[in-house]
Design a protein around this motif. Structure first.
Motif, PDB file in Angstrom:
ATOM      1  N   GLU A  14     -36.230 -39.896  50.815  1.00  0.00           N
ATOM      2  CA  GLU A  14     -35.271 -40.899  50.343  1.00  0.00           C
ATOM      3  C   GLU A  14     -34.855 -40.637  48.898  1.00  0.00           C
ATOM      4  O   GLU A  14     -33.681 -40.786  48.546  1.00  0.00           O
ATOM      5  N   MET A  15     -35.795 -40.223  48.066  1.00  0.00           N
ATOM      6  CA  MET A  15     -35.469 -39.927  46.671  1.00  0.00           C
ATOM      7  C   MET A  15     -34.518 -38.732  46.581  1.00  0.00           C
ATOM      8  O   MET A  15     -33.546 -38.756  45.819  1.00  0.00           O
ATOM      9  N   ILE A  16     -34.780 -37.706  47.373  1.00  0.00           N
ATOM     10  CA  ILE A  16     -33.932 -36.523  47.368  1.00  0.00           C
ATOM     11  C   ILE A  16     -32.538 -36.862  47.881  1.00  0.00           C
ATOM     12  O   ILE A  16     -31.526 -36.448  47.301  1.00  0.00           O
ATOM     13  N   ALA A  18     -31.009 -39.775  47.825  1.00  0.00           N
ATOM     14  CA  ALA A  18     -30.312 -40.607  46.837  1.00  0.00           C
ATOM     15  C   ALA A  18     -29.726 -39.741  45.723  1.00  0.00           C
ATOM     16  O   ALA A  18     -28.578 -39.929  45.308  1.00  0.00           O
ATOM     17  N   ASP A  19     -30.512 -38.777  45.232  1.00  0.00           N
ATOM     18  CA  ASP A  19     -30.022 -37.883  44.178  1.00  0.00           C
ATOM     19  C   ASP A  19     -28.876 -37.011  44.678  1.00  0.00           C
ATOM     20  O   ASP A  19     -27.910 -36.762  43.955  1.00  0.00           O
ATOM     21  N   LEU A  20     -28.972 -36.530  45.915  1.00  0.00           N
ATOM     22  CA  LEU A  20     -27.894 -35.720  46.482  1.00  0.00           C
ATOM     23  C   LEU A  20     -26.596 -36.516  46.602  1.00  0.00           C
ATOM     24  O   LEU A  20     -25.513 -35.995  46.321  1.00  0.00           O
ATOM     25  N   LYS A  21     -26.697 -37.770  47.015  1.00  0.00           N
ATOM     26  CA  LYS A  21     -25.499 -38.609  47.137  1.00  0.00           C
ATOM     27  C   LYS A  21     -24.822 -38.773  45.784  1.00  0.00           C
ATOM     28  O   LYS A  21     -23.595 -38.713  45.685  1.00  0.00           O
ATOM     29  N   VAL A  22     -25.601 -38.971  44.739  1.00  0.00           N
ATOM     30  CA  VAL A  22     -25.047 -39.133  43.393  1.00  0.00           C
ATOM     31  C   VAL A  22     -24.342 -37.852  42.957  1.00  0.00           C
ATOM     32  O   VAL A  22     -23.223 -37.878  42.440  1.00  0.00           O
ATOM     33  N   GLU A  23     -24.977 -36.713  43.173  1.00  0.00           N
ATOM     34  CA  GLU A  23     -24.394 -35.433  42.765  1.00  0.00           C
ATOM     35  C   GLU A  23     -23.122 -35.117  43.556  1.00  0.00           C
ATOM     36  O   GLU A  23     -22.138 -34.642  42.999  1.00  0.00           O
TER      37      GLU A  23
END
Length: 92
Positions: A14-16, A18-23
Motif C-alpha cells: 500500500e505504501m509503494i 500510494a507513492d507510485l500514484k503521486v509520482e
C-alpha cells in the motif's frame, strides 16, 4: 541493505502504491504543462479567426514562440492569457 521491522507485506504494498500514484500524477501534470498549440488550434479554442490570433501575438497579448515560420503557443501561456483577460477579442 534495507531492514523492515513491524510492517506487513500488505502495508508495504500500500505504501509503494500510494507513492507510485503521486509520482504518476506529477508526471502527467508536467506533460500537460508542456503541451503546445498551433495558431489554428488556438483559434478554434478561443473561437476566432487565425488572423485574430496572429494579431494577439503581434500585440503581445498572447505570448508565442516562433519555430521556423510557425508560431507555437504553450498551453500554460494560453491559460494565463485567458485568465488575465476574460475576452481577448474585445481588449484594445
Amino acid at each position: 541493505m534495507i531492514l523492515l521491522h513491524y510492517i506487513t507485506p500488505n502495508e508495504l504494498k500500500e505504501m509503494i502504491l500510494a507513492d507510485l500514484k503521486v509520482e504518476i500524477s506529477a508526471l502527467l501534470n508536467r506533460a500537460d504543462e508542456q503541451e503546445n498549440y498551433t495558431v489554428e488550434e488556438v483559434s478554434k479554442i478561443i473561437g476566432c479567426s487565425k488572423l485574430t490570433v496572429y494579431n494577439y501575438i503581434k500585440k503581445g497579448l498572447l505570448p508565442a514562440s516562433r519555430i521556423g515560420r510557425r508560431f507555437v503557443i504553450r498551453k500554460i501561456e494560453l491559460d494565463k492569457a485567458l485568465k488575465e483577460v476574460k475576452s481577448l477579442k474585445y481588449k484594445r
